[in-house]
Scaffold this motif. Sequence first.
Motif, PDB file in Angstrom:
ATOM      1  N   SER A 154      72.860  28.856  54.645  1.00  0.00           N
ATOM      2  CA  SER A 154      72.322  27.489  54.724  1.00  0.00           C
ATOM      3  C   SER A 154      71.447  27.169  53.520  1.00  0.00           C
ATOM      4  O   SER A 154      71.458  26.037  53.015  1.00  0.00           O
ATOM      5  CB  SER A 154      71.533  27.300  56.024  1.00  0.00           C
ATOM      6  N   PHE A 155      70.696  28.167  53.032  1.00  0.00           N
ATOM      7  CA  PHE A 155      69.896  27.965  51.822  1.00  0.00           C
ATOM      8  C   PHE A 155      70.796  27.665  50.619  1.00  0.00           C
ATOM      9  O   PHE A 155      70.501  26.765  49.823  1.00  0.00           O
ATOM     10  CB  PHE A 155      69.048  29.212  51.537  1.00  0.00           C
ATOM     11  N   TRP A 156      71.887  28.432  50.485  1.00  0.00           N
ATOM     12  CA  TRP A 156      72.809  28.206  49.371  1.00  0.00           C
ATOM     13  C   TRP A 156      73.405  26.797  49.426  1.00  0.00           C
ATOM     14  O   TRP A 156      73.473  26.110  48.403  1.00  0.00           O
ATOM     15  CB  TRP A 156      73.931  29.254  49.385  1.00  0.00           C
ATOM     16  N   VAL A 157      73.836  26.376  50.612  1.00  0.00           N
ATOM     17  CA  VAL A 157      74.434  25.041  50.760  1.00  0.00           C
ATOM     18  C   VAL A 157      73.416  23.962  50.400  1.00  0.00           C
ATOM     19  O   VAL A 157      73.722  23.006  49.667  1.00  0.00           O
ATOM     20  CB  VAL A 157      74.958  24.836  52.197  1.00  0.00           C
ATOM     21  N   PHE A 158      72.190  24.108  50.916  1.00  0.00           N
ATOM     22  CA  PHE A 158      71.143  23.129  50.633  1.00  0.00           C
ATOM     23  C   PHE A 158      70.853  23.045  49.142  1.00  0.00           C
ATOM     24  O   PHE A 158      70.779  21.946  48.564  1.00  0.00           O
ATOM     25  CB  PHE A 158      69.863  23.504  51.391  1.00  0.00           C
ATOM     26  N   VAL A 159      70.684  24.195  48.494  1.00  0.00           N
ATOM     27  CA  VAL A 159      70.338  24.218  47.070  1.00  0.00           C
ATOM     28  C   VAL A 159      71.464  23.630  46.228  1.00  0.00           C
ATOM     29  O   VAL A 159      71.213  22.838  45.300  1.00  0.00           O
ATOM     30  CB  VAL A 159      70.007  25.661  46.628  1.00  0.00           C
ATOM     31  N   ILE A 160      72.703  24.001  46.524  1.00  0.00           N
ATOM     32  CA  ILE A 160      73.834  23.492  45.741  1.00  0.00           C
ATOM     33  C   ILE A 160      73.931  21.973  45.848  1.00  0.00           C
ATOM     34  O   ILE A 160      74.103  21.268  44.839  1.00  0.00           O
ATOM     35  CB  ILE A 160      75.142  24.170  46.200  1.00  0.00           C
ATOM     36  N   ILE A 161      73.803  21.443  47.071  1.00  0.00           N
ATOM     37  CA  ILE A 161      73.877  19.986  47.257  1.00  0.00           C
ATOM     38  C   ILE A 161      72.710  19.292  46.555  1.00  0.00           C
ATOM     39  O   ILE A 161      72.887  18.272  45.881  1.00  0.00           O
ATOM     40  CB  ILE A 161      73.900  19.634  48.757  1.00  0.00           C
ATOM     41  N   ALA A 162      71.501  19.852  46.706  1.00  0.00           N
ATOM     42  CA  ALA A 162      70.313  19.231  46.116  1.00  0.00           C
ATOM     43  C   ALA A 162      70.390  19.206  44.592  1.00  0.00           C
ATOM     44  O   ALA A 162      70.125  18.170  43.959  1.00  0.00           O
ATOM     45  CB  ALA A 162      69.055  19.979  46.575  1.00  0.00           C
TER      46      ALA A 162
END
Length: 327
Positions: A154-162
Amino acid sequence: MEFFNSALGKNITFVRPEYFIIRGFIGIPNINYYYVFLFFVYVVAVLGNTLVMVVIYLDHNLRTPKYVAVFNLAFADLLSSTTLMPKVLDIFLFNHHYIPYNDCLTFLFFCYTSLSMQTLNLVALSYDRLIAIMDPLHYQVKVTNRFMLSLIASFWVFVIIAVLTTAGLLTRLSFCKSVVINSYFCDHLQIFLLVCNDYFPSYVLGMMLVCLILWFPLIFILFSYSCIGYALSKVATAQERLKAFKTCTGHLSLVAVYFLPVLTTLTIGTKIHPNALIINLTMTSVFSQMLNPIIYVLQTQEIKESVKKILKIRNKSRITVKKVIIK
């Protein structure tokens, strides 16, 4: 990136330069020696993080939630080092200061994604230590490998989108003041300061990400260790307190290495000289990646024991092979 522009209408034209110029340090003689030094730091960082990942992968006793987070931290460090340092060395040692517009945005995306994951990994590790000390009886139920993998994913998904959104907003800006970036890489702040149209959305998103990826994690980590300190104060003996605290020393060292240079930069703000700013940024984005594996290998007993075990197995296999050859 075209998605962000098409939503605004076909008649809007944005002034995009063909390239940016990465300026780096200003007026320091023989600065190339510093970049050569950074090359050796990079080599140590790659070897150290690779070692940590290999040890965790080979030792089944380290297949725990804590070391899932440590493995991901080493991976993020390795990705960050490999994304940043070869390009920086190419720019300054071989005088390739010109970087195409699209390449610069790609460079920005990978640098900020990997650097942001370092902070969020520290959050995962602090949560692991918080539950392990505050609620040890339910630790194996609350913090499982599946939970830790889901949290990190979830951290990876959040960071990539942000970060992708941040880079996308930069394509809406028109550059007319300059193409010179006063940093050693494609720094988001330094880029949108070069524009001549309204950069307010980029500024707001940048500030939001500073809060979400820097301040909130730091507040959570400090809160976690306040709770841990309170819990340890209730432990009967000083020896038990020290034993429990030793499990946190590696993580606390990583937090200090990562956050102190960033907090120094943010505290001084615009008063800081560009050269001092670059040194502070390299402390966070280069030196922390070298120190992280060293800290974990030296301060974490499980990894030290695993390294010794792997070396013993290799030595035994070599001795066995020699005996077979002699026979």
